[in-house]
Scaffold this active site. Structure first.
Site, PDB file in Angstrom:
ATOM      1  N   GLU A  29      -2.590  -0.080  13.695  1.00 53.43           N
ATOM      2  CA  GLU A  29      -1.127  -0.046  13.550  1.00 53.43           C
ATOM      3  C   GLU A  29      -0.506   1.125  14.304  1.00 53.43           C
ATOM      4  OE1 GLU A  29       0.361  -0.055   9.510  1.00 53.43           O
ATOM      5  OE2 GLU A  29       2.439   0.108  10.168  1.00 53.43           O
ATOM      6  N   GLU A  89       2.746   2.177  15.039  1.00 54.42           N
ATOM      7  CA  GLU A  89       4.171   1.882  14.803  1.00 54.42           C
ATOM      8  C   GLU A  89       5.054   2.713  15.725  1.00 54.42           C
ATOM      9  OE1 GLU A  89       5.671   2.081  10.773  1.00 54.42           O
ATOM     10  OE2 GLU A  89       7.719   1.672  11.466  1.00 54.42           O
ATOM     11  N   LYS A 102      -6.379  -0.486   6.800  1.00 56.16           N
ATOM     12  CA  LYS A 102      -5.190  -0.203   7.610  1.00 56.16           C
ATOM     13  C   LYS A 102      -5.081   1.286   7.889  1.00 56.16           C
ATOM     14  CE  LYS A 102      -0.533   0.843   6.484  1.00 56.16           C
ATOM     15  NZ  LYS A 102       0.766   0.534   5.869  1.00 56.16           N
ATOM     16  N   SER A 155       2.877  -8.718   8.389  1.00 57.32           N
ATOM     17  CA  SER A 155       2.250  -7.819   7.431  1.00 57.32           C
ATOM     18  C   SER A 155       3.378  -6.918   6.943  1.00 57.32           C
ATOM     19  CB  SER A 155       1.139  -7.015   8.111  1.00 57.32           C
ATOM     20  OG  SER A 155       0.625  -6.049   7.221  1.00 57.32           O
ATOM     21  N   ASP A 210       0.821  -1.219   0.000  1.00 57.65           N
ATOM     22  CA  ASP A 210       0.000   0.000   0.000  1.00 57.65           C
ATOM     23  C   ASP A 210       0.849   1.261   0.000  1.00 57.65           C
ATOM     24  OD1 ASP A 210       0.846  -0.823   2.570  1.00 57.65           O
ATOM     25  OD2 ASP A 210      -0.543   0.572   3.509  1.00 57.65           O
ATOM     26  N   LYS A 237      -1.278  -4.537  14.256  1.00 54.07           N
ATOM     27  CA  LYS A 237      -0.026  -4.543  13.481  1.00 54.07           C
ATOM     28  C   LYS A 237       1.009  -3.692  14.214  1.00 54.07           C
ATOM     29  CE  LYS A 237       1.826  -3.290   8.933  1.00 54.07           C
ATOM     30  NZ  LYS A 237       1.591  -3.433   7.497  1.00 54.07           N
ATOM     31  N   TYR A 241       5.305   6.284   5.141  1.00 59.00           N
ATOM     32  CA  TYR A 241       4.746   5.251   4.243  1.00 59.00           C
ATOM     33  C   TYR A 241       3.702   5.846   3.333  1.00 59.00           C
ATOM     34  CZ  TYR A 241       4.535   0.321   3.200  1.00 59.00           C
ATOM     35  OH  TYR A 241       4.671  -0.910   2.589  1.00 59.00           O
TER      36      TYR A 241
HETATM   37  P1  13P Z   1       7.187  -2.255   6.534  1.00 61.62           P
HETATM   38  O1  13P Z   1       7.044  -3.748   6.728  1.00 61.62           O
HETATM   39  O2  13P Z   1       8.020  -1.875   5.363  1.00 61.62           O
HETATM   40  O3  13P Z   1       7.554  -1.554   7.814  1.00 61.62           O
HETATM   41  O4  13P Z   1       5.755  -1.694   6.123  1.00 61.62           O
HETATM   42  C1  13P Z   1       4.616  -2.231   6.582  1.00 61.62           C
HETATM   43  C2  13P Z   1       3.542  -1.212   6.563  1.00 61.62           C
HETATM   44  O5  13P Z   1       2.481  -1.456   6.043  1.00 61.62           O
HETATM   45  C3  13P Z   1       3.787   0.064   7.213  1.00 61.62           C
HETATM   46  O6  13P Z   1       2.612   0.744   7.392  1.00 61.62           O
END
Ligand code: 13P
Length: 359
Positions: free
Chosen positions: A186, A188, A144, A300, A28, A228, A359
């Protein structure tokens, strides 16, 4: 429609995505991000090249042995494949293989006013219900939303950032569930920084606890949701890098303390780990769990599934790209069962870490 009417469907979709030995391909990348990937292989970021690349992914034979779902960018969800592979809608090609299509619905991060410099909040709530309904009609069954936090000596993450990002994730999750899409939640935590693994673990516990509190307040149906997270690693610049086994143990401990057992699967992002390291760490997490965790522990991955593929394809060699993709999909399928043999599948061992990754 009331959320309850979707309970069975959401739980069934989440269970399909959490199938043993399979995980998600995160394809994505926004138009800007895929442009950076193409630049690295000397390819123009044109609509034709994006179509060709995503057509390659969708026509990789055998991919569904290891991949249960694919996260698409909006352009791809509505895009036809190239004439060379038949011209069918790309989403149809994934569906024919038994791969569930999903969609990135956040609209990127903005600076968090009132937070520590560099912190962000994630946008995309306005009009989200209408967009989610349109994506569902087009075949998407999950979504997501990526919130980004960082750890720094200057006070990141601030309480404001933790709460704001948890709240955004919860509002998003509730909204898309009401349209029939399983939300991938997610939060992160970037690998930027020189902090050690115990610091990451305590920050991640805080972030996940706050996130699940917000999900509960918003009435999110946990059985129809997926998490995630990043793996519990040390900062990329930390002089004491933990072993792979330590990453496995710390990650499992962090999740055991914070993630409700009602969540069917935890599908990790790769976050800048090399392809092989991402597989080794996922394997170590499953080894630490020894089949006893309440959730499926899968993947993922974006970069850690596509890096070699892009390198081998280079805009020309479809088959070489597909074989490289399959190799990493196989590796991660095995790792999600705790059965990956180090080095048993080819990879490009380049570090995929990018400071302050967008991203
Ligand atoms: P990476 O596995 O490259 O960190 O990316 C996964 C993703 O979808 C980030 O939002």
């Amino acid at each position: 429609m009331a959320l309850e009417t979707f309970h069975d469907e959401l739980a069934a979709t989440a269970a399909a995505l959490a199938a043993p030995g399979r995980g998600l391909l995160a394809a994505d990348e926004s138009t800007g991000t895929i442009g950076k990937r193409f630049e690295a292989i000397g390819l123009e970021n044109s609509e034709a090249n994006r179509r060709a690349y995503r057509s390659l992914l969708a026509t990789t034979e055998g991919l569904s042995d290891h991949i249960s779902g694919v996260i698409l960018y909006e352009e791809t969800l509505f895009q036809d494949s190239t004439a060379a592979v038949g011209g069918a809608p790309i989403v149809e090609l994934f569906l024919q293989q038994g791969i569930v299509p999903g969609i990135k619905v956040d609209q990127g991060v903005e600076p968090l006013v009132g937070g520590v410099s560099g912190e962000s909040w994630c946008t995309g709530l306005k009009g989200l219900a209408e967009r989610a309904a349109r994506y569902y009609a087009q075949g998407a069954r999950f979504a997501k939303w990526r919130a980004v936090l960082q750890i720094s000596a200057s006070g990141c993450p601030s309480e404001l950032a933790v709460r704001e990002n948890a709240w955004g994730l919860a509002r998003y999750a509730r909204t898309v569930q009401e349209q029939g899409l399983v939300p991938i939640v997610e939060p992160e935590i970037l690998m930027d920084g020189d902090h050690d693994i115990t610091t990451t673990a305590s920050v991640q516990e805080w972030v996940l606890r706050t996130t699940y509190e917000a999900l509960a307040l918003n009435g999110v149906f946990l059985e129809g949701s997926l998490l995630k997270p990043s793996m519990t690693c040390a900062g990329a610049a930390c002089p004491q890098q933990p072993s792979v086994a330590e990453v496995g143990d710390f990650t499992l401990r962090t999740l055991s303390r914070t993630v409700p057992a009602a969540v069917p699967a935890i599908l990790f992002l790769s976050g800048g780990l090399s392809e092989e390291d991402a597989s080794l760490c996922l394997n170590a997490i499953n080894a630490a769990a020894a089949g006893d965790a309440p959730w499926h522990l899968g993947f993922s991955f974006g970069r850690a599934l596509q890096h070699s593929c892009l390198q081998h394809w280079r805009g020309q060699d479809l088959n070489a790209g597909q074989q490289a993709l399959l190799a990493r999909a196989r590796a991660n399928g095995a790792a999600s069962r705790g059965l990956y043999e180090p080095g048993s599948e080819p990879s490009d061992d380049a570090s995929l870490f990018v400071a302050n990754y967008a991203y």
